[in-house]
Write an enzyme that holds these catalytic residues in place. Sequence first.
Site, short mmCIF file in Angstrom:
data_model
loop_
_atom_site.label_atom_id
_atom_site.label_comp_id
_atom_site.label_asym_id
_atom_site.label_seq_id
_atom_site.Cartn_x
_atom_site.Cartn_y
_atom_site.Cartn_z
N ASN A 9 -1.10 4.59 -4.63
CA ASN A 9 -1.86 4.56 -3.38
C ASN A 9 -1.18 5.49 -2.38
O ASN A 9 -0.12 5.17 -1.84
CB ASN A 9 -1.91 3.13 -2.85
CG ASN A 9 -2.61 3.03 -1.50
OD1 ASN A 9 -3.34 3.93 -1.09
ND2 ASN A 9 -2.40 1.92 -0.81
N TRP A 10 -1.80 6.64 -2.13
CA TRP A 10 -1.20 7.64 -1.23
C TRP A 10 -1.31 7.25 0.24
O TRP A 10 -0.69 7.87 1.09
CB TRP A 10 -1.87 9.00 -1.44
CG TRP A 10 -1.67 9.58 -2.81
CD1 TRP A 10 -0.98 9.04 -3.86
CD2 TRP A 10 -2.18 10.82 -3.29
NE1 TRP A 10 -1.03 9.86 -4.96
CE2 TRP A 10 -1.77 10.97 -4.64
CE3 TRP A 10 -2.95 11.84 -2.72
CZ2 TRP A 10 -2.09 12.08 -5.41
CZ3 TRP A 10 -3.30 12.95 -3.49
CH2 TRP A 10 -2.86 13.07 -4.82
N LYS A 11 -2.16 6.29 0.53
CA LYS A 11 -2.41 5.86 1.91
C LYS A 11 -2.84 7.07 2.75
O LYS A 11 -3.47 8.00 2.23
CB LYS A 11 -1.20 5.13 2.48
CG LYS A 11 -0.77 3.95 1.60
CD LYS A 11 0.25 3.06 2.24
CE LYS A 11 0.62 1.93 1.29
NZ LYS A 11 1.56 0.98 1.91
N HIS A 93 -6.58 -4.35 0.60
CA HIS A 93 -5.16 -4.08 0.81
C HIS A 93 -4.69 -4.78 2.07
O HIS A 93 -5.44 -4.94 3.04
CB HIS A 93 -4.93 -2.57 0.92
CG HIS A 93 -3.49 -2.17 0.85
ND1 HIS A 93 -2.65 -2.27 1.93
CD2 HIS A 93 -2.74 -1.69 -0.17
CE1 HIS A 93 -1.44 -1.86 1.58
NE2 HIS A 93 -1.46 -1.50 0.31
N GLU A 95 -2.94 -3.90 4.45
CA GLU A 95 -3.08 -3.11 5.68
C GLU A 95 -4.51 -3.17 6.20
O GLU A 95 -4.73 -3.17 7.42
CB GLU A 95 -2.65 -1.67 5.41
CG GLU A 95 -1.15 -1.56 5.16
CD GLU A 95 -0.72 -0.31 4.43
OE1 GLU A 95 0.49 -0.17 4.19
OE2 GLU A 95 -1.59 0.52 4.07
N GLU A 165 0.52 -8.15 -3.94
CA GLU A 165 1.40 -7.41 -3.05
C GLU A 165 1.96 -8.35 -1.99
O GLU A 165 1.27 -8.68 -1.03
CB GLU A 165 0.66 -6.23 -2.40
CG GLU A 165 -0.75 -6.55 -1.91
CD GLU A 165 -1.30 -5.49 -0.99
OE1 GLU A 165 -0.90 -4.34 -1.12
OE2 GLU A 165 -2.13 -5.84 -0.12
N GLY A 171 6.46 -1.23 1.87
CA GLY A 171 7.02 -0.20 2.73
C GLY A 171 8.27 -0.62 3.47
O GLY A 171 8.72 0.07 4.38
N SER A 210 7.06 -1.96 -2.69
CA SER A 210 8.29 -1.16 -2.80
C SER A 210 8.72 -0.97 -4.26
O SER A 210 9.90 -1.11 -4.60
CB SER A 210 9.42 -1.79 -1.98
OG SER A 210 9.11 -1.76 -0.60
N GLY A 231 3.15 2.54 -3.68
CA GLY A 231 2.83 3.16 -2.40
C GLY A 231 3.59 4.45 -2.20
O GLY A 231 3.29 5.48 -2.79
N GLY A 232 4.61 4.41 -1.34
CA GLY A 232 5.33 5.62 -0.96
C GLY A 232 5.88 6.41 -2.13
O GLY A 232 5.86 7.65 -2.11
#
Length: 246
Positions: A9-11, A93, A95, A165, A171, A210, A231-232
């Site tokens: 997931n590049w967000k 998600h 977020e 999640e 993150g 993470s 994610g990141g």
Amino acid sequence: MRRRLIAGNWKMNGSAASARALLQRLAEFADDSKDVVVFPPMPYLSLAIDGNASSRVGTGAQNCAAYEQGAYTGEVSASMIADLGARHVLVGHSERRALFAENDATVLAKVQQALAAKLTVYVCVGETLAQRRQDQQQTVVAEQLQALIAELPASAWSSIVVAYEPVWAIGTGETATPEQAQAMHAFIRSQLQQVSPDVAEQTRILYGGSVKAANAAELFSQPDIDGGLVGGASLDAEEFLAICHS
């Protein structure tokens, strides 16, 4: 036997140039034993679809509308995503739930739209740190799942991936221990028994929070963890590929 699945997931990150470079590197992935999917920002969705056309990497959207079509300025429908050639979509998600006030009813509507468009839909569930500290994690996740279990037919679940999640690990650099993650994945699988034993056994459940190359192998070795929602780390080609090979 459930196939392993790694989703990136590049967000809201990157540019056209960085997306092309990342996709070019990921195109080298060639492992028939697992599936890899990336979720770029919506403006780069077509770019990613084209970039992945000749590779083993799939492409999905990070979100879709809860409506089929109409006067919803700024929204993108599931049917539009499918029309572009994407085959996956991420919904619910944390977020989206926290920052955009999406609730279980909204998530259900999006899942139904995605299924109608014949997309594979990745449904995110998970608890906050406060909820875990109050030992409410199972109650929270069960409620999020029940919104789907109560409304979707058993046949729908062949097109659903569940992503657990823990919100407190997204993150933050914090990661659920393999034991904590496995316990929740096993709980999720037990909840899916309400649909059917086959659905409980066959539905893929990913861990998201993470995930890094350093912890991926230990997480993925757990019996009920079928891969990761990354994610990141998915923005770094070498790191993401290392996770894929874990």
